[in-house]
Design a protein around this motif. Structure first.
Motif, PDB file in Angstrom:
ATOM      1  N   UNK A  21      -6.330 -14.504   4.424  1.00  0.00           N
ATOM      2  CA  UNK A  21      -6.499 -13.228   3.761  1.00  0.00           C
ATOM      3  C   UNK A  21      -5.123 -12.552   3.659  1.00  0.00           C
ATOM      4  N   UNK A  22      -4.914 -11.910   2.500  1.00  0.00           N
ATOM      5  CA  UNK A  22      -3.597 -11.362   2.180  1.00  0.00           C
ATOM      6  C   UNK A  22      -3.629  -9.842   2.262  1.00  0.00           C
ATOM      7  N   UNK A  23      -2.430  -9.292   2.514  1.00  0.00           N
ATOM      8  CA  UNK A  23      -2.280  -7.839   2.596  1.00  0.00           C
ATOM      9  C   UNK A  23      -1.065  -7.415   1.782  1.00  0.00           C
ATOM     10  N   UNK A  24      -1.205  -6.308   1.077  1.00  0.00           N
ATOM     11  CA  UNK A  24      -0.104  -5.697   0.332  1.00  0.00           C
ATOM     12  C   UNK A  24       0.139  -4.322   0.919  1.00  0.00           C
ATOM     13  N   UNK A  25       1.390  -4.059   1.238  1.00  0.00           N
ATOM     14  CA  UNK A  25       1.740  -2.774   1.845  1.00  0.00           C
ATOM     15  C   UNK A  25       2.787  -2.059   1.001  1.00  0.00           C
ATOM     16  N   UNK A  26       2.623  -0.765   0.931  1.00  0.00           N
ATOM     17  CA  UNK A  26       3.604   0.117   0.284  1.00  0.00           C
ATOM     18  C   UNK A  26       4.139   1.048   1.357  1.00  0.00           C
ATOM     19  N   UNK A  27       5.393   0.831   1.726  1.00  0.00           N
ATOM     20  CA  UNK A  27       5.917   1.543   2.884  1.00  0.00           C
ATOM     21  C   UNK A  27       5.238   1.024   4.135  1.00  0.00           C
ATOM     22  N   UNK A  28       4.574   1.910   4.857  1.00  0.00           N
ATOM     23  CA  UNK A  28       3.841   1.500   6.068  1.00  0.00           C
ATOM     24  C   UNK A  28       2.345   1.492   5.842  1.00  0.00           C
ATOM     25  N   UNK A  29       1.898   1.881   4.623  1.00  0.00           N
ATOM     26  CA  UNK A  29       0.466   1.933   4.354  1.00  0.00           C
ATOM     27  C   UNK A  29      -0.009   0.715   3.605  1.00  0.00           C
ATOM     28  N   UNK A  30      -1.196   0.245   3.934  1.00  0.00           N
ATOM     29  CA  UNK A  30      -1.742  -0.926   3.259  1.00  0.00           C
ATOM     30  C   UNK A  30      -2.411  -0.520   1.954  1.00  0.00           C
ATOM     31  N   UNK A  31      -2.190  -1.348   0.935  1.00  0.00           N
ATOM     32  CA  UNK A  31      -2.823  -1.148  -0.358  1.00  0.00           C
ATOM     33  C   UNK A  31      -4.064  -2.018  -0.407  1.00  0.00           C
ATOM     34  N   UNK A  32      -5.196  -1.414  -0.626  1.00  0.00           N
ATOM     35  CA  UNK A  32      -6.447  -2.168  -0.673  1.00  0.00           C
ATOM     36  C   UNK A  32      -6.919  -2.290  -2.112  1.00  0.00           C
ATOM     37  N   UNK A  33      -7.979  -3.049  -2.290  1.00  0.00           N
ATOM     38  CA  UNK A  33      -8.477  -3.337  -3.640  1.00  0.00           C
ATOM     39  C   UNK A  33      -8.971  -2.096  -4.362  1.00  0.00           C
ATOM     40  N   UNK A  34      -9.358  -1.047  -3.629  1.00  0.00           N
ATOM     41  CA  UNK A  34      -9.843   0.150  -4.302  1.00  0.00           C
ATOM     42  C   UNK A  34      -8.721   1.140  -4.606  1.00  0.00           C
ATOM     43  N   UNK A  35      -7.473   0.743  -4.363  1.00  0.00           N
ATOM     44  CA  UNK A  35      -6.352   1.586  -4.735  1.00  0.00           C
ATOM     45  C   UNK A  35      -5.877   2.512  -3.641  1.00  0.00           C
ATOM     46  N   UNK A  36      -6.398   2.421  -2.430  1.00  0.00           N
ATOM     47  CA  UNK A  36      -5.974   3.297  -1.358  1.00  0.00           C
ATOM     48  C   UNK A  36      -4.477   3.111  -1.101  1.00  0.00           C
ATOM     49  N   UNK A  37      -3.742   4.201  -1.096  1.00  0.00           N
ATOM     50  CA  UNK A  37      -2.311   4.139  -0.829  1.00  0.00           C
ATOM     51  C   UNK A  37      -1.460   4.133  -2.073  1.00  0.00           C
ATOM     52  N   UNK A  38      -2.049   4.058  -3.266  1.00  0.00           N
ATOM     53  CA  UNK A  38      -1.290   4.114  -4.511  1.00  0.00           C
ATOM     54  C   UNK A  38      -1.933   5.125  -5.462  1.00  0.00           C
ATOM     55  N   UNK A  39      -2.194   6.299  -4.957  1.00  0.00           N
ATOM     56  CA  UNK A  39      -2.681   7.421  -5.761  1.00  0.00           C
ATOM     57  C   UNK A  39      -3.984   7.121  -6.500  1.00  0.00           C
ATOM     58  N   UNK A  40      -4.840   6.367  -5.865  1.00  0.00           N
ATOM     59  CA  UNK A  40      -6.146   6.106  -6.442  1.00  0.00           C
ATOM     60  C   UNK A  40      -6.156   5.154  -7.611  1.00  0.00           C
ATOM     61  N   UNK A  41      -5.062   4.466  -7.890  1.00  0.00           N
ATOM     62  CA  UNK A  41      -5.009   3.528  -9.012  1.00  0.00           C
ATOM     63  C   UNK A  41      -5.833   2.285  -8.698  1.00  0.00           C
TER      64      UNK A  41
END
Length: 253
Positions: A21-41
């Motif tokens: 399973x893979x993880x994408x992080x922006x800074x120290x926050x994880x970006x999930x499939x529902x857009x959490x951490x990238x302004x709801x995108x």
């Protein structure tokens, strides 16, 4: 580039067929499939087997800028999930599309004589992306002259302007946003006017006018000369004088 799709891909080394399973992080926050951490995108996640994953953002915005990294977890035979080291960070910069450039000409104003040189220069503000310039005449792109690019501007030089070269000219900047070339809006239009024989006509007209004035002066001079001669011939016959009363000169041989 703002408004363009953004695709992020995380590649893992090949391994035996074990769940990952893979993880994408922006800074120290994880970006999930529902857009959490990238302004709801909304983000579309695609797992390619067990060695890669991609995150697709349909429209990039300045709010998505930041340092991104990725990692993965792999399930061991014991059932325990072991995390990998994070990838090196990738800086994502989202820049607005280039504004309309400015088109200039030499001679200024776009008025040039047929057979004379003409230079058209397209100027754009400084940007971060690789760019190229395009020139247009009456809406059609010019391909006959290759633009010479120098920093934030490009120029085409026409050594001898054809008589029918006039028209409405414009230019655009095209920027490479991650493999996608994005065109700027066109520059304000520049009207180019080609004057045919604009130097010859005043010279010929001037010569004709000068010749007419000279001819008129010559005719006046001839008329005045004739009048003076006539006046001197009849001078001795004024006041009813008798020609015989004037003394005669003696002509001696």
């Amino acid at each position: 580039m703002a408004g363009q799709p953004l695709l992020l891909r995380c590649d893992a080394p090949p391994a035996p067929a074990r769940p990952r399973r893979f993880h994408l992080r922006r800074g120290v926050g994880e970006v999930t499939a529902d857009g959490t951490g990238v302004n709801g995108t909304d983000i579309e996640v695609n797992i390619n087997g067990s060695w890669a994953a991609t995150w697709a953002l349909p429209r990039a915005t300045p709010g998505l800028e930041g340092n991104y990294s990725c990692g993965y977890e792999q399930e061991e035979a014991t059932g325990r999930w072991v995390a990998s080291w994070a990838s090196p960070p990738l800086e994502v910069v989202v820049e607005e599309a280039a504004p309309p450039p400015r088109l200039e000409s030499v001679p200024p104003g776009g008025v040039v004589g047929a057979g004379q040189p003409l230079a058209l220069t397209c100027r754009a503000p400084q940007g971060h992306f690789p760019r190229r310039f395009r020139f247009y005449r009456d809406g059609a792109e010019l391909h006959q002259w290759e633009p010479q690019t120098a920093g934030i501007s490009a120029q085409i030089h026409v050594p001898r302007v054809p008589p029918a070269f006039g028209g409405t000219f414009s230019c655009r900047v095209e920027e490479d946003a991650g493999g996608t070339w994005v065109l700027s809006p066109p520059s304000p239009a520049l009207q180019v006017t080609v004057q045919v024989g604009f130097q010859l006509v005043p010279v010929v007209a001037g010569c004709a006018a000068g010749g007419a004035v000279g001819l008129l002066g010559l005719l006046l001079a001839i008329g005045l000369r004739r009048r003076r001669r006539g006046s001197a011939h009849w001078k001795g016959l004024q006041d009813s004088d008798v020609p015989s009363s004037y003394p005669m000169a003696t002509v001696s041989h």
